[in-house]
Write a protein that holds these residues in place. Structure first.
Motif, PDB file in Angstrom:
ATOM      1  N   GLY A 151      41.551  39.731  32.272  1.00 15.71           N
ATOM      2  CA  GLY A 151      41.484  41.024  32.944  1.00 15.71           C
ATOM      3  C   GLY A 151      40.290  41.104  33.876  1.00 15.71           C
ATOM      4  O   GLY A 151      40.392  41.605  35.005  1.00 15.71           O
ATOM      5  N   ASN A 152      39.138  40.602  33.403  1.00 13.79           N
ATOM      6  CA  ASN A 152      37.939  40.603  34.242  1.00 13.79           C
ATOM      7  C   ASN A 152      38.147  39.759  35.504  1.00 13.79           C
ATOM      8  O   ASN A 152      37.760  40.152  36.602  1.00 13.79           O
ATOM      9  CB  ASN A 152      36.742  40.066  33.458  1.00 13.79           C
ATOM     10  CG  ASN A 152      36.274  41.034  32.388  1.00 13.79           C
ATOM     11  OD1 ASN A 152      36.650  42.208  32.391  1.00 13.79           O
ATOM     12  ND2 ASN A 152      35.463  40.551  31.471  1.00 13.79           N
ATOM     13  N   LYS A 153      38.754  38.593  35.318  1.00 14.36           N
ATOM     14  CA  LYS A 153      38.968  37.704  36.470  1.00 14.36           C
ATOM     15  C   LYS A 153      39.940  38.330  37.471  1.00 14.36           C
ATOM     16  O   LYS A 153      39.692  38.317  38.684  1.00 14.36           O
ATOM     17  CB  LYS A 153      39.500  36.349  36.014  1.00 14.36           C
ATOM     18  CG  LYS A 153      39.642  35.359  37.178  1.00 14.36           C
ATOM     19  CD  LYS A 153      40.218  34.038  36.748  1.00 14.36           C
ATOM     20  CE  LYS A 153      40.215  33.052  37.916  1.00 14.36           C
ATOM     21  NZ  LYS A 153      40.850  33.606  39.136  1.00 14.36           N
ATOM     22  N   ASP A 154      41.046  38.874  36.968  1.00 18.41           N
ATOM     23  CA  ASP A 154      42.020  39.485  37.870  1.00 18.41           C
ATOM     24  C   ASP A 154      41.411  40.682  38.599  1.00 18.41           C
ATOM     25  O   ASP A 154      41.667  40.903  39.783  1.00 18.41           O
ATOM     26  CB  ASP A 154      43.260  39.927  37.083  1.00 18.41           C
ATOM     27  CG  ASP A 154      44.061  38.739  36.567  1.00 18.41           C
ATOM     28  OD1 ASP A 154      43.802  37.606  37.018  1.00 18.41           O
ATOM     29  OD2 ASP A 154      44.934  38.939  35.703  1.00 18.41           O
ATOM     30  N   PHE A 155      40.597  41.452  37.884  1.00 17.65           N
ATOM     31  CA  PHE A 155      39.927  42.602  38.488  1.00 17.65           C
ATOM     32  C   PHE A 155      38.978  42.144  39.598  1.00 17.65           C
ATOM     33  O   PHE A 155      38.967  42.698  40.698  1.00 17.65           O
ATOM     34  CB  PHE A 155      39.159  43.372  37.412  1.00 17.65           C
ATOM     35  CG  PHE A 155      38.396  44.565  37.931  1.00 17.65           C
ATOM     36  CD1 PHE A 155      39.014  45.788  38.093  1.00 17.65           C
ATOM     37  CD2 PHE A 155      37.049  44.456  38.252  1.00 17.65           C
ATOM     38  CE1 PHE A 155      38.318  46.885  38.572  1.00 17.65           C
ATOM     39  CE2 PHE A 155      36.338  45.538  38.732  1.00 17.65           C
ATOM     40  CZ  PHE A 155      36.972  46.758  38.889  1.00 17.65           C
ATOM     41  N   ASN A 156      38.172  41.124  39.294  1.00 18.74           N
ATOM     42  CA  ASN A 156      37.219  40.607  40.286  1.00 18.74           C
ATOM     43  C   ASN A 156      37.939  40.083  41.521  1.00 18.74           C
ATOM     44  O   ASN A 156      37.526  40.348  42.652  1.00 18.74           O
ATOM     45  CB  ASN A 156      36.371  39.487  39.675  1.00 18.74           C
ATOM     46  CG  ASN A 156      35.444  39.986  38.594  1.00 18.74           C
ATOM     47  OD1 ASN A 156      35.235  41.190  38.465  1.00 18.74           O
ATOM     48  ND2 ASN A 156      34.902  39.080  37.805  1.00 18.74           N
ATOM     49  N   ASP A 157      39.013  39.303  41.292  1.00 17.42           N
ATOM     50  CA  ASP A 157      39.757  38.738  42.419  1.00 17.42           C
ATOM     51  C   ASP A 157      40.327  39.833  43.314  1.00 17.42           C
ATOM     52  O   ASP A 157      40.262  39.751  44.544  1.00 17.42           O
ATOM     53  CB  ASP A 157      40.887  37.839  41.915  1.00 17.42           C
ATOM     54  CG  ASP A 157      40.364  36.557  41.269  1.00 17.42           C
ATOM     55  OD1 ASP A 157      39.176  36.247  41.455  1.00 17.42           O
ATOM     56  OD2 ASP A 157      41.146  35.890  40.567  1.00 17.42           O
ATOM     57  N   GLN A 158      40.886  40.856  42.679  1.00 14.55           N
ATOM     58  CA  GLN A 158      41.492  41.927  43.468  1.00 14.55           C
ATOM     59  C   GLN A 158      40.428  42.751  44.186  1.00 14.55           C
ATOM     60  O   GLN A 158      40.614  43.166  45.339  1.00 14.55           O
ATOM     61  CB  GLN A 158      42.323  42.835  42.553  1.00 14.55           C
ATOM     62  CG  GLN A 158      43.169  43.824  43.331  1.00 14.55           C
ATOM     63  CD  GLN A 158      44.269  44.405  42.477  1.00 14.55           C
ATOM     64  OE1 GLN A 158      44.647  43.845  41.464  1.00 14.55           O
ATOM     65  NE2 GLN A 158      44.780  45.549  42.888  1.00 14.55           N
ATOM     66  N   LEU A 159      39.301  42.968  43.514  1.00  9.34           N
ATOM     67  CA  LEU A 159      38.226  43.751  44.117  1.00  9.34           C
ATOM     68  C   LEU A 159      37.639  43.021  45.323  1.00  9.34           C
ATOM     69  O   LEU A 159      37.419  43.616  46.383  1.00  9.34           O
ATOM     70  CB  LEU A 159      37.134  44.022  43.080  1.00  9.34           C
ATOM     71  CG  LEU A 159      36.160  45.161  43.401  1.00  9.34           C
ATOM     72  CD1 LEU A 159      36.896  46.488  43.495  1.00  9.34           C
ATOM     73  CD2 LEU A 159      35.075  45.235  42.334  1.00  9.34           C
ATOM     74  N   VAL A 160      37.410  41.726  45.164  1.00  7.69           N
ATOM     75  CA  VAL A 160      36.867  40.932  46.268  1.00  7.69           C
ATOM     76  C   VAL A 160      37.828  40.944  47.454  1.00  7.69           C
ATOM     77  O   VAL A 160      37.418  41.065  48.616  1.00  7.69           O
ATOM     78  CB  VAL A 160      36.585  39.484  45.808  1.00  7.69           C
ATOM     79  CG1 VAL A 160      36.284  38.591  47.003  1.00  7.69           C
ATOM     80  CG2 VAL A 160      35.421  39.456  44.824  1.00  7.69           C
ATOM     81  N   GLY A 161      39.111  40.855  47.166  1.00  4.71           N
ATOM     82  CA  GLY A 161      40.101  40.854  48.231  1.00  4.71           C
ATOM     83  C   GLY A 161      40.208  42.178  48.962  1.00  4.71           C
ATOM     84  O   GLY A 161      40.683  42.225  50.110  1.00  4.71           O
ATOM     85  N   SER A 162      39.768  43.265  48.320  1.00  6.00           N
ATOM     86  CA  SER A 162      39.882  44.585  48.946  1.00  6.00           C
ATOM     87  C   SER A 162      38.615  45.005  49.680  1.00  6.00           C
ATOM     88  O   SER A 162      38.619  46.033  50.365  1.00  6.00           O
ATOM     89  CB  SER A 162      40.210  45.636  47.874  1.00  6.00           C
ATOM     90  OG  SER A 162      39.123  45.785  46.973  1.00  6.00           O
ATOM     91  N   VAL A 163      37.541  44.225  49.560  1.00  7.94           N
ATOM     92  CA  VAL A 163      36.258  44.620  50.155  1.00  7.94           C
ATOM     93  C   VAL A 163      36.375  44.778  51.665  1.00  7.94           C
ATOM     94  O   VAL A 163      35.968  45.801  52.237  1.00  7.94           O
ATOM     95  CB  VAL A 163      35.155  43.602  49.801  1.00  7.94           C
ATOM     96  CG1 VAL A 163      33.932  43.807  50.689  1.00  7.94           C
ATOM     97  CG2 VAL A 163      34.763  43.735  48.338  1.00  7.94           C
ATOM     98  N   VAL A 164      36.927  43.786  52.345  1.00  9.21           N
ATOM     99  CA  VAL A 164      37.005  43.820  53.813  1.00  9.21           C
ATOM    100  C   VAL A 164      37.854  44.992  54.311  1.00  9.21           C
ATOM    101  O   VAL A 164      37.405  45.764  55.175  1.00  9.21           O
ATOM    102  CB  VAL A 164      37.523  42.478  54.367  1.00  9.21           C
ATOM    103  CG1 VAL A 164      37.783  42.588  55.863  1.00  9.21           C
ATOM    104  CG2 VAL A 164      36.510  41.375  54.084  1.00  9.21           C
TER     105      VAL A 164
END
Length: 747
Positions: free
Chosen positions: A527-540
């Motif tokens: 869950g932490n990894k999926d959250f981080n991946d999605q959050l990083v992808g939404s930053v831009v």
């Protein structure tokens, strides 16, 4: 110009004028709106975010499969039985007796099911000094913390009879209860103390009880109405408790700020000799306009959260957007009606020993002195202020984000954290195993069973897990849950590497070879990894959306390309400085003890994006208010430097009061025991403080003084854009004063 000559135009001015003329109707409509929103919201009920809606990716897929199957996974608990010295092992009689006593004690409570002996499940550590008794809590897992007390007491009683062993319980239910007991009151006190703190500061700012109560009353009614609206909207966009808390923070901040801006301007015009009606009309066209521009900008910033694709962020963004919109509407409608009704009675409840703050020529001596030096040497001021902020922001270049582990979040202050560390040391990953949700057409088919067996074997053989790997079958739903303790335990990086092995190496060669089988891997680490991946992808996209739309709003509101560009640059500099403080204090531990924090080595993953959106929105409050006052003075005939001096000095009092309230409210959350809440509170408080002092008091006037006439640059090819600057209220003509160099005002 006489009092009766003030003609005002624009949305805010018309709304304020109508409300002042129909004051009882305006107040009645507002009260009706708040009551209706509350009643309808309560009747509709609030729909909260489900696990399957939280994230995209495997975590969401797994949650969707479980929900579709109608399986509600129970809250699992574990009792650690561990020898205190090297002399006792799991094969000794005393150790076995303690394990049996634990199993018997928890079963007798009637609150648990599926009690499993470590000798049957293989949950005995390699050194033989530790073993885990595992069981599930009966009933709804979301309320398991409310029923776990008898089980905890039963385990504590067994501990008393075995001095040579540690017998400690940990799990979802016990952690839920422990944290609620330790920090539930902490949060409530923080939320409840925010209003009295704001009221106290407003009393000092206005020196009168009635004047101080108005902003608080507006903020509270806006929050109450928004809570009702959240219930209605939640049927389209699910909400959450976190969204509720963020909405309360933002609502209190902007509600008080908007009312403060409006009220201060009305009192200033009254003190300058205007009659009550004219003072209200001018306040509506000036501060009212600034509130609308600021409110729309804040709403746009909050809307940026909708681009994350994370349900929790979407809920926070929508809730914040709604409370800002409600507070903005209330400020330009019901507030002028109340001021019209109260008249001079707004000064009732004078506070002894506080001088009367009329808002007239009550210019700030401190900021007047600062501004005199800033405008005398604008180049030096820009260089020093920018250099200082860049130095403060520098640590942010090395920012490390991660989801904080239990010991990072709470330290060693709670016994359950020590238990967590001991379980992870003896059974790496055992307290937070990966969970493979296996869905098949027939879960008992030979090829599926063989694939499950291969997966169990290869999970250990690949080095991703040391076992034991547990498989629970749900024959009726054709599902299997596979629990895999990950090598790395509480070490996020190491556990993440083990998860990648399971997903990329073990699963494709085992379960992935069987047609029709789905096997998403979930759990805390996943869950932490999926959250981080999605959050990083939404930053831009989030950053781009907020910056571009804020730029366009400033461009249309001030009809100046220069002001739009400098507004964005100054806000980004303010956010960068806040990031730098966060990293310095919480990642590197510099001065952490000063705020009662610990250097945990990382910033919690969600905070940078959250802070950017919140701060970018809230900082526009001050910026729009100050620049609007400067532009107003400029259009009345003052030279650029005199307009800057007038705008900054006359708004210094209200900006300082608003900033002190925000800093105080946010700092309350910085006193909480959870490191993530400390980080949020300190980050918000530091950013607002920097924004209201260095940015608005030094850098903004210095930059505008250097730019001179270029502040009002608006290319001809942009003239076709909508003109949103017409809300300015005419005031008494002021003779143009000459700056050091003559200026020509474009018509």
């Amino acid at each position: 110009m006489g009092n009766g000559d003030a003609r005002v135009r624009g949305l805010a001015a018309r709304a304020g004028g109508w409300s002042a003329r129909h004051r009882w109707a305006a107040v009645g409509i507002w009260v009706l709106f708040v009551v209706l929103a509350t009643v309808l919201g309560s009747a509709a009920g609030r729909v909260d975010v489900e696990d399957s809606e939280q994230l995209k990716g495997e975590t969401s897929t797994a949650a969707g499969i479980i929900e579709e199957a109608g399986i509600e996974e129970p809250a699992s608990e574990t009792v650690l039985v561990q020898a205190k010295d090297d002399g006792l092992t799991s094969t000794d009689t005393d150790f076995r007796s303690a394990v049996s006593a634990v199993m018997t004690a928890v079963e007798r409570t009637g609150e648990v099911t599926d009690v499993t002996s470590p000798y049957d499940s293989g949950t005995v550590s390699e050194d033989g000094r530790s073993a885990l008794v595992q069981f599930d809590v009966r009933g709804d897992p979301r309320t398991a913390g409310e029923r776990i007390e008898p089980v905890l007491e039963a385990v504590a009683d067994v501990q008393k009879e075995h001095d040579s062993l540690r017998i400690e319980e940990i799990g979802g239910a016990s952690m839920m209860k422990t944290f609620d007991d330790a920090f539930g009151d902490d949060f409530k006190k923080a939320e409840y103390s925010a209003v009295p703190v704001a009221l106290g500061i407003l009393l000092i700012a206005f020196g009168a009880l009635v004047a101080a109560l108005l902003p608080v009353a507006l903020a509270i009614t806006a929050i109450v109405a928004t809570m009702g609206l959240m219930g209605l909207v939640s049927h389209l966009q699910p909400m959450s408790d976190t969204a509720n808390s963020v909405m309360l923070l933002v609502g209190l901040a902007v509600g008080v700020d908007y009312c403060l801006f409006y009220l201060r301007r009305e009192r200033e015009e009254r003190a300058a000799g205007r009659d009550a009606r004219t003072a209200l009309r001018i306040a509506a066209a000036t501060s009212g306009r600034a509130i609308v521009v600021s409110g729309v900008t804040v709403c746009v910033a909050m809307a940026g959260m909708l681009f994350t694709g994370i349900a929790e962020f979407e809920a926070m963004g929508l809730a914040s957007l709604m409370v800002v919109a409600v507070a903005m509407v209330g400020s330009v409608t019901v507030l002028p009606a109340l001021l019209s009704l109260l008249g001079e009675r707004v000064e009732k409840g004078r506070v002894p020993f506080l001088r009367r703050r009329t808002g007239g020529r009550n210019d700030s001596r401190f900021w007047s002195a600062v501004l005199k030096r800033v405008l005398a040497r604008p180049v030096l001021s820009v260089v020093v202020a920018t250099g200082a902020l860049l130095a403060v922001a520098a640590p942010a270049l090395g920012m490390k984000t991660e989801n904080l582990t239990l010991d990072q979040e709470f330290g060693d202050s709670l016994p359950i954290v020590q238990t967590y560390n001991r379980v992870n040391a003896a059974f790496p990953g055992g307290s937070e195993p990966a969970e493979v949700v296996v869905k098949a057409d027939d879960i008992n088919a030979p090829e599926v069973k063989a694939a499950l067996a291969d997966f169990r074997e290869q999970a250990v053989g690949s080095g991703a897990s040391r076992g034991p790997v547990e498989i629970k079958l749900h024959d009726q739903q054709n599902l299997a849950f596979v629990y895999v303790p990950l090598v790395g335990g509480s070490d996020q990086d190491a556990a993440g590497a083990s998860l990648e092995k399971l997903r990329d190496e073990v699963r494709p060669t085992t379960l992935g070879k069987v047609d029709g089988v789905e096997a998403p891997i979930t759990g805390q680490v996943a869950g932490n990894k999926d959250f981080n991946d999605q959050l990083v992808g939404s930053v831009v996209p989030v950053f781009a959306f907020v910056v571009v739309f804020a730029f366009l709003l400033m461009l249309l509101s001030f009809r100046s390309l220069t002001i739009a560009v400098t507004s964005i640059a100054l806000n980004l500099l303010s956010v960068g400085a806040a990031y730098g403080i966060l990293v310095a204090v919480f990642q590197h531990g510099w001065g952490a003890s000063l705020v009662g924090a610990e250097g945990v080595g990382a910033i919690i993953t969600w905070l940078p994006l959250f802070l950017f959106v919140i701060l970018f929105g809230l900082s526009m409050d001050y910026h729009v208010f100050v620049v609007s006052r400067i532009r107003e003075a400029r259009t009345r005939g003052l030279g650029t430097r005199d307009a800057i001096r007038h705008g900054v000095v006359t708004t210094a009092g209200v900006v300082t009061s608003a900033a002190v309230i925000m800093v105080a409210v946010f700092a309350i959350f910085g006193t909480l025991s959870m490191q993530s809440m400390k980080q949020m509170g300190v980050g918000l408080a530091a950013a607002v403080l920097i924004d209201a002092t260095v940015i608005r008091g030094v850098l903004l006037p210095a930059v505008m003084a250097l730019l001179g006439e270029r502040n009002w640059y608006f290319p001809k090819w942009l003239h076709r854009l909508p003109d949103l600057t017409h809300d300015e209220a005419p005031a008494a003509a002021t003779p143009r004063t000459r700056d050091d160099e003559p200026e020509k005002v474009p018509v």
